[in-house]
Design a protein around this motif. Structure first.
Motif, PDB file in Angstrom:
ATOM      1  N   MET A   1       5.326  27.910  17.884  1.00  0.00           N
ATOM      2  CA  MET A   1       6.731  26.463  17.498  1.00  0.00           C
ATOM      3  C   MET A   1       6.648  26.672  16.111  1.00  0.00           C
ATOM      4  SD  MET A   1       6.308  22.465  19.083  1.00  0.00           S
ATOM      5  CE  MET A   1       7.479  22.105  19.994  1.00  0.00           C
ATOM      6  N   THR A   2       7.445  26.391  15.095  1.00  0.00           N
ATOM      7  CA  THR A   2       7.799  26.253  13.424  1.00  0.00           C
ATOM      8  C   THR A   2       6.854  24.986  13.358  1.00  0.00           C
ATOM      9  OG1 THR A   2       9.260  28.704  13.886  1.00  0.00           O
ATOM     10  CG2 THR A   2       8.964  27.266  12.094  1.00  0.00           C
ATOM     11  N   ALA A   3       6.632  24.514  12.090  1.00  0.00           N
ATOM     12  CA  ALA A   3       7.030  23.783  11.422  1.00  0.00           C
ATOM     13  C   ALA A   3       7.817  23.188  10.491  1.00  0.00           C
ATOM     14  CB  ALA A   3       5.451  23.533  10.189  1.00  0.00           C
ATOM     15  N   GLN A   4       8.292  21.743  10.923  1.00  0.00           N
ATOM     16  CA  GLN A   4       9.230  21.158  10.188  1.00  0.00           C
ATOM     17  C   GLN A   4       9.162  20.094   9.616  1.00  0.00           C
ATOM     18  OE1 GLN A   4      12.012  20.904  13.810  1.00  0.00           O
ATOM     19  NE2 GLN A   4      10.879  21.063  15.110  1.00  0.00           N
ATOM     20  N   SER A   5       9.692  19.468   8.874  1.00  0.00           N
ATOM     21  CA  SER A   5       9.685  18.297   7.998  1.00  0.00           C
ATOM     22  C   SER A   5       9.951  16.948   8.714  1.00  0.00           C
ATOM     23  CB  SER A   5      10.469  18.192   6.762  1.00  0.00           C
ATOM     24  OG  SER A   5      10.539  17.637   6.064  1.00  0.00           O
ATOM     25  N   TYR A   6       9.245  16.057   8.861  1.00  0.00           N
ATOM     26  CA  TYR A   6       9.844  14.296   9.028  1.00  0.00           C
ATOM     27  C   TYR A   6       8.971  13.856   8.552  1.00  0.00           C
ATOM     28  CZ  TYR A   6       8.659  16.855  14.126  1.00  0.00           C
ATOM     29  OH  TYR A   6       8.677  17.308  15.258  1.00  0.00           O
ATOM     30  N   ASN A   7       9.819  12.963   8.529  1.00  0.00           N
ATOM     31  CA  ASN A   7       9.579  11.705   7.871  1.00  0.00           C
ATOM     32  C   ASN A   7       9.715  10.333   8.177  1.00  0.00           C
ATOM     33  OD1 ASN A   7      11.772  13.080   6.249  1.00  0.00           O
ATOM     34  ND2 ASN A   7      12.013  11.357   4.664  1.00  0.00           N
ATOM     35  N   VAL A   8       8.217   9.825   7.603  1.00  0.00           N
ATOM     36  CA  VAL A   8       7.301   8.620   8.583  1.00  0.00           C
ATOM     37  C   VAL A   8       8.315   7.218   7.204  1.00  0.00           C
ATOM     38  CG1 VAL A   8       5.465   7.419   8.523  1.00  0.00           C
ATOM     39  CG2 VAL A   8       5.612   9.997   8.411  1.00  0.00           C
ATOM     40  N   ILE A   9       8.560   6.474   8.071  1.00  0.00           N
ATOM     41  CA  ILE A   9       8.309   4.855   7.706  1.00  0.00           C
ATOM     42  C   ILE A   9       7.571   3.929   7.718  1.00  0.00           C
ATOM     43  CG2 ILE A   9      10.625   3.247   6.750  1.00  0.00           C
ATOM     44  CD1 ILE A   9      12.333   5.670   8.272  1.00  0.00           C
ATOM     45  N   ALA A  10       6.939   3.516   6.694  1.00  0.00           N
ATOM     46  CA  ALA A  10       6.104   2.347   7.640  1.00  0.00           C
ATOM     47  C   ALA A  10       5.891   1.281   6.644  1.00  0.00           C
ATOM     48  CB  ALA A  10       4.881   3.073   7.116  1.00  0.00           C
ATOM     49  N   GLU A  11       5.969  -0.095   7.385  1.00  0.00           N
ATOM     50  CA  GLU A  11       5.342  -1.097   6.735  1.00  0.00           C
ATOM     51  C   GLU A  11       3.615  -1.369   7.104  1.00  0.00           C
ATOM     52  OE1 GLU A  11       8.113  -5.362   6.333  1.00  0.00           O
ATOM     53  OE2 GLU A  11       8.108  -4.393   8.670  1.00  0.00           O
ATOM     54  N   LEU A  12       3.731  -2.248   5.708  1.00  0.00           N
ATOM     55  CA  LEU A  12       2.687  -2.471   5.729  1.00  0.00           C
ATOM     56  C   LEU A  12       1.829  -4.391   5.120  1.00  0.00           C
ATOM     57  CD1 LEU A  12       0.983  -0.151   3.556  1.00  0.00           C
ATOM     58  CD2 LEU A  12       0.128   0.169   5.635  1.00  0.00           C
ATOM     59  N   ASP A  13       0.862  -4.841   6.236  1.00  0.00           N
ATOM     60  CA  ASP A  13       0.985  -6.011   6.232  1.00  0.00           C
ATOM     61  C   ASP A  13       0.764  -6.419   5.098  1.00  0.00           C
ATOM     62  OD1 ASP A  13       1.291  -8.912   7.008  1.00  0.00           O
ATOM     63  OD2 ASP A  13      -0.759  -8.427   8.159  1.00  0.00           O
TER      64      ASP A  13
END
Length: 145
Positions: A1-13
């Motif tokens: 598998m080839t590495a891809q770019s992923y975006n992470v959107i996280a909400e913190l308390d």
């Protein structure tokens, strides 16, 4: 598998503000990170990770997010191409730099930064740069008039 770019959107308390902007940005500094206020009023971080699969991206994201002192409220992981398509469909409000806000308000750049720190002027921190909504500058100008 080839590495891809992923975006992470996280909400913190926690709330987003000048007092915790650095603390929010430090763990994601190596991941093209940004921090700001979510639609629900909490701190939100967005960053990019390379991974071979969404499962690996999710694991990496959770490991990074565990370094924060605040509980995680939500997380979303998606391919960067899909994230970009989502953003293309969103109309962003007009944004200003600190200097542009200062020029519109007729005050110094330092006075704008002081208003941001005092939470009289809402702003979003992207890296080391503060971004201000033009509507927030107009509101502050009306209150000050």
């Amino acid at each position: 598998m080839t590495a891809q770019s992923y975006n992470v959107i996280a909400e913190l308390d926690t709330e987003f503000g000048p007092e915790n902007a650095e603390q929010l940005l430090d763990p994601i500094a190596d991941y093209s990170g940004a921090a700001g206020r979510s639609e629900l009023g909490h701190a939100e971080v967005i960053f990019t990770v390379p991974a071979d699969s969404v499962r690996q991206a999710n694991s990496t994201a959770l490991a990074i997010l565990e370094t924060y002192p605040w509980p995680l409220r939500s997380v979303r992981v998606l391919l960067t191409a899909d994230y970009d398509r989502l953003l293309d469909g969103v109309d962003l409000p007009p944004l200003l730099s600190v200097q542009e806000a200062a020029d519109q308000l007729g005050i110094s750049r330092q006075a704008v930064l002081k208003a941001i720190t005092a939470q009289r002027l809402p702003a979003i921190r992207v890296g080391s740069t503060w971004i201000v909504r033009e509507s927030a500058v107009r509101t502050l100008a009306q209150r000050s008039a």
